[in-house]
Scaffold this motif. Structure first.
Motif, PDB file in Angstrom:
ATOM      1  N   GLU A 113       0.524  -9.495   1.875  1.00  0.00           N
ATOM      2  CA  GLU A 113       1.389  -8.655   2.691  1.00  0.00           C
ATOM      3  C   GLU A 113       1.202  -8.978   4.177  1.00  0.00           C
ATOM      4  N   GLY A 347       8.621  -1.921  -1.114  1.00  0.00           N
ATOM      5  CA  GLY A 347       7.880  -2.599  -0.053  1.00  0.00           C
ATOM      6  C   GLY A 347       7.524  -4.047  -0.323  1.00  0.00           C
ATOM      7  N   ASN A 349       7.491  -7.899   0.164  1.00  0.00           N
ATOM      8  CA  ASN A 349       7.857  -8.869   1.181  1.00  0.00           C
ATOM      9  C   ASN A 349       8.391 -10.133   0.516  1.00  0.00           C
TER      10      ASN A 349
END
Length: 387
Positions: A113, A347, A349
């Motif tokens: 992340e 969330g 990426n």
């Protein structure tokens, strides 16, 4: 006469993963960063394209479903959506019971992340901001589709149908052909960071888990259909084996429609019902695809040390059943339509999205087979209710 050799998308993805792992051990960092730079550019372009993909696929599909919508169409759509939701929540409950025991948290994956901490950085980046965010595109598609279905004019429907053609061309001619190179770059970077063995082991465990869930889901679907339609569920499942195997080979719900229709008729569904239900469900019934996406997302989040709460996944599953409408008709459409939700609601990426794509494509044919086989169960239920 020579025959032209053809490699499927799954084949290219397998080659990309193997080549990325091998190259990560051989290539110097300077050359590897070239592919990392491509990944950055492609990831930004994908972020730009996702709202357009959602709008272009969902809006015309809802508009077409609503044109002359009778009670039978509405009933079928509700049952198909209910089956898709059941698959998603069934996968979540099964995943929370099983996945934490077979997967372990991986600190390197969690660090993905923040790629600058462990992974190679691109030489440069180019910002490609999307025209709208994901939720805006979903709401716009939903409102526009419902509006198209409720008015008499066809101009807007025709415009969105043409726009869908552009989106399908974008997916088929640009995004899908470049996906293997994108996945190659991701696994190249993962290998450089020293975590490829953990990722491959996670792949194998999740694939086995999803295959078991597929079997259980089909047994549940046909048990319910058998109880409502007063038919033997195991006989119906046996009759659907040709459709299941055809879908495994073609990896396409649309290409399997003739076989699915024939076997559904063999299961005693009236012809006028079957010829309506099977082509429709090939577009809107996505239980197998939903199961793959939910299970893969849970596995990646668990390994990254992130929560997988019901409040988090509940909204994701509800929106997923809408966002993937009409996507199975497009190569790679289901996972493309879900990327926006993965990013905005869970969330994910770019790196985690690429892992999702690789995991999804690795099981693409099994998800399609689960989708089309379940279409017969819906046809049996609708046939019984329609009587």
């Amino acid at each position: 006469m020579s025959r032209k050799f053809h490699i499927s998308l799954l084949g290219w993805v397998a080659i990309a993963i193997a080549s990325g792992i091998l190259s990560g051990q051989l290539l110097p960092a300077g050359i590897a960063r070239i592919f990392v730079t491509f990944n950055s550019l492609f990831g930004n372009f994908l972020s730009f394209s996702i709202p357009l993909i959602i709008l272009g696929l969902v809006a015309p599909a809802i508009g077409e479903l609503g044109k002359g919508a009778g009670r039978l169409l509405v009933l079928t759509a509700l049952i198909a959506y209910g089956s898709t939701l059941f698959s998603g929540f069934f996968t979540w409950f099964s995943g929370t019971a099983v996945l934490p025991h077979i997967l372990t948290e991986n600190t390197e994956l969690a660090a993905m992340e923040n790629p600058e901490n462990m992974m190679l950085k691109p030489y440069f980046t180019i910002e490609m901001p999307p025209l709208m965010d994901i939720m805006t595109s979903l709401l716009l598609a939903f409102v526009t589709g419902l509006g198209i279905s409720s008015i008499k004019g066809n101009t807007l429907q025709a415009a969105f149908t043409d726009f869908r053609g552009i989106v399908m061309k974008l997916i088929g001619a640009v995004i899908v052909p470049l996906l293997p190179l994108h996945i190659f770059g991701i696994f190249l970077n993962i290998t450089v960071s020293g975590q490829v063995a953990t990722i491959i082991m996670m792949f194998l465990k999740v694939i086995l888990f999803i295959l078991v869930l597929h079997v259980v889901l089909l047994l549940i679907q046909f048990t319910v259909a058998g109880a409502i339609g007063r038919k033997n569920p195991f006989t119906m499942l046996r009759n659907m084996l040709p459709a299941y195997l055809t879908a495994l080979g073609t990896q396409s719900s649309a290409a399997t429609i003739p076989v699915t229709l024939r076997q559904t008729l063999k299961n005693g569904v009236r012809e006028n019902i079957a010829v309506f239900i099977i082509p429709l469900c090939a577009t809107i019934h996505l239980s197998g695809s939903t199961m793959k996406i939910v299970a893969c997302a849970m596995a990646i989040l668990l390994m990254a040390g992130e929560p997988v709460s019901l409040s988090q996944f509940g909204g994701f599953i509800l929106m997923l059943g809408i966002a993937m409408v009409a996507a199975p008709g497009v190569p790679g459409g289901a996972i493309m339509a879900s990327l926006g939700l993965l990013g905005s609601m869970l969330g994910f990426n770019e790196t985690l999205q690429a892992l999702m794509i690789a995991l999804y494509i690795a099981m693409d044919s099994f998800g399609t087979a689960c989708n089309v086989t379940g279409d017969c169960a819906i046809a049996v239920v609708v046939d019984r209710i329609a009587k």
